[in-house]
Scaffold this active site. Sequence first.
Site, PDB file in Angstrom:
ATOM      1  N   ASN A  71       0.828  -1.215   0.000  1.00  0.00           N
ATOM      2  CA  ASN A  71       0.000   0.000   0.000  1.00  0.00           C
ATOM      3  C   ASN A  71       0.859   1.260   0.000  1.00  0.00           C
ATOM      4  OD1 ASN A  71      -2.153  -1.752   0.149  1.00  0.00           O
ATOM      5  ND2 ASN A  71      -2.523  -1.448   2.328  1.00  0.00           N
ATOM      6  N   GLU A 170      -2.422  -3.800  -5.484  1.00  0.00           N
ATOM      7  CA  GLU A 170      -3.813  -3.957  -5.007  1.00  0.00           C
ATOM      8  C   GLU A 170      -4.705  -2.816  -5.466  1.00  0.00           C
ATOM      9  OE1 GLU A 170      -3.928  -4.841  -0.775  1.00  0.00           O
ATOM     10  OE2 GLU A 170      -3.036  -6.821  -1.121  1.00  0.00           O
ATOM     11  N   GLU A 284       1.953 -11.607  -2.520  1.00  0.00           N
ATOM     12  CA  GLU A 284       1.780 -11.418  -1.069  1.00  0.00           C
ATOM     13  C   GLU A 284       0.994 -12.617  -0.564  1.00  0.00           C
ATOM     14  OE1 GLU A 284       0.332  -7.726   0.542  1.00  0.00           O
ATOM     15  OE2 GLU A 284       1.286  -6.568  -1.064  1.00  0.00           O
ATOM     16  N   GLN A 346       5.506 -10.526   5.262  1.00  0.00           N
ATOM     17  CA  GLN A 346       6.677  -9.871   4.742  1.00  0.00           C
ATOM     18  C   GLN A 346       7.925 -10.547   5.313  1.00  0.00           C
ATOM     19  OE1 GLN A 346       6.379  -5.585   4.842  1.00  0.00           O
ATOM     20  NE2 GLN A 346       4.235  -5.600   4.243  1.00  0.00           N
TER      21      GLN A 346
HETATM   22  O1  AHR Z   1       1.554  -6.717   3.613  1.00  0.00           O
HETATM   23  C1  AHR Z   1       0.758  -5.752   4.230  1.00  0.00           C
HETATM   24  C2  AHR Z   1      -0.228  -5.109   3.267  1.00  0.00           C
HETATM   25  O2  AHR Z   1      -1.157  -6.052   2.854  1.00  0.00           O
HETATM   26  C3  AHR Z   1       0.335  -4.572   1.969  1.00  0.00           C
HETATM   27  O3  AHR Z   1       0.831  -3.286   2.085  1.00  0.00           O
HETATM   28  C4  AHR Z   1      -0.855  -4.581   1.072  1.00  0.00           C
HETATM   29  O4  AHR Z   1      -0.503  -4.737  -0.293  1.00  0.00           O
HETATM   30  C5  AHR Z   1      -1.714  -5.717   1.596  1.00  0.00           C
HETATM   31  O5  AHR Z   1      -3.026  -5.345   1.740  1.00  0.00           O
END
Ligand code: AHR
Length: 506
Positions: A71, A170, A284, A346
């Site tokens: 984001n 996204e 992700e 992450q």
């Molecule tokens: O990984 C955390 C968040 O999750 C990322 O910034 C976003 O792309 C997703 O909604």
Amino acid sequence: MRSQLEADVAAVIGPVPRRLFGSFVEHMGRAVHTGIHEPGHSTSDGRGFRGDVLDLVRELGPTVVRYPGGNFVSAYRWEDGVGAERPVRLDPAWHSLESNRFGLHEFAAWAAAADVEMMYAVNLGTRGIQEAADVLEYCNHPGGTELSERRRANGADSPFGIRLWCLGNEMDGPWQVGHKTADEYGRLAAETARLMRMIDPGVELVVAGSSNPEMPTFGAWERTVLEHTAGLVDHISLHAYYQEHDGDVGSYLASGAGLDAYIRATADIIDATGNKKVGISVDEWNVWDQRLWNEVEQPRLTAGGWRHHPEIIEDTYTITDAVVVGSLLNSLLRNVDRVTMANLAQLVNVIAPIRTEPGGPAWRQTTFHPFRLASTFAKGRSLRLGVAGDTLDTERHGRVEVVDAAVTIEETGHGAVFLTNRAATSATELSLRVRGIRLELGGTWTMAVQHGQTRHTVNSAETQPVRPVPLRDVAVTLDPEGTVITATLPPLSWTALRLTPVVRDA
Ligand code: AHR
């Protein structure tokens, strides 16, 4: 519970892409600042890269790292992170202050130190075609233009040579800065891709798919975006996060079946639009307690004013979470005919396998272990599996096999078997026949509840009791022919078996 699996070295799903074991570093919370980058930390080098974190990253074994968001990227100006002037900016996505002390050059140097490929996302939220082309030229053009010379003047004589690029993040989500309809985004992504390819024909482009399978636009979004970008992109993204809802551990342990269904549905859409060559980038994926974020952390964050690297989404993972991460890895391995890459979201502190204390130690979360074992041993080709035996009924994913599995085999004959026992309270008797090769057992590692633990046991900075242990000798055997493995899988467990080929006498 019982489960019988069959594999044949000649029945191959596809090669296991090394990019399946990617991860993700976003400018959010403490992922970058006090995560991978902490000038002044006792283990940091002159660039501020934490040495203890780099050691753990190398041990974990990610192959590619996505950056700088997430984001965050949708309001990011890449120019803020290069050169001597580093302006402090508001980061609206995570209601934080961004110092920009870490930017493109630092990421390139860190990626080289961590031995990972870079994957870079451009901002298609507040910015557009020109800025995407500019950052590409800055990174990849050898020299002789204003932007490439600026890179050289900033210390990088050779181009960064970034091959993998995400066209925004996204963009289907109403929470995204610069959120767009599928038509608006599809047009923008197509024109951005066209210009990026003119500047560097060697790039591989990832167009943004759905943020999760519950999005009301899932399906229609992919169709529209792929129609606009046909022939211009190489991969479409899919994001997937799982959590335990109201104590429903059965559904949680079956998350791999949910991911299988999501991937297959996306593949069907790709085929229906005639874009068969487009791969799926699961860029992700993870387990993440989003209720905690939405109901507790986010309100606290916005009420707390604008701060530098606030502590957000630092989920502390349990044994159950590690088992689910293992099952999601199994799903990725089962779908390598369509999944071209994947990124555990992450890497450090933010929903991450590695955690740090500012000024203190770095440590392994429970979820570190299945990822490390899979990235170490899942190589070569993924084999198709025949599965029979007991099933479980789950609220969210319907009827699932009690054991969720993946098997890989290398040219050398070395192999690996990954097994999730989805039964929360009972052991499962497993038999696995592998045809076409004689094998020996090279090692066993299992993530399961050990003596004195519960399924909620976690690791912490002070103590890390949760780690893989060998399956007890009596629990796993190989028949004299070297083709049938039998094992007793503990309840709620994820197990990795290393297989080595039988060396025949000359
Ligand atoms: O990984 C955390 C968040 O999750 C990322 O910034 C976003 O792309 C997703 O909604």
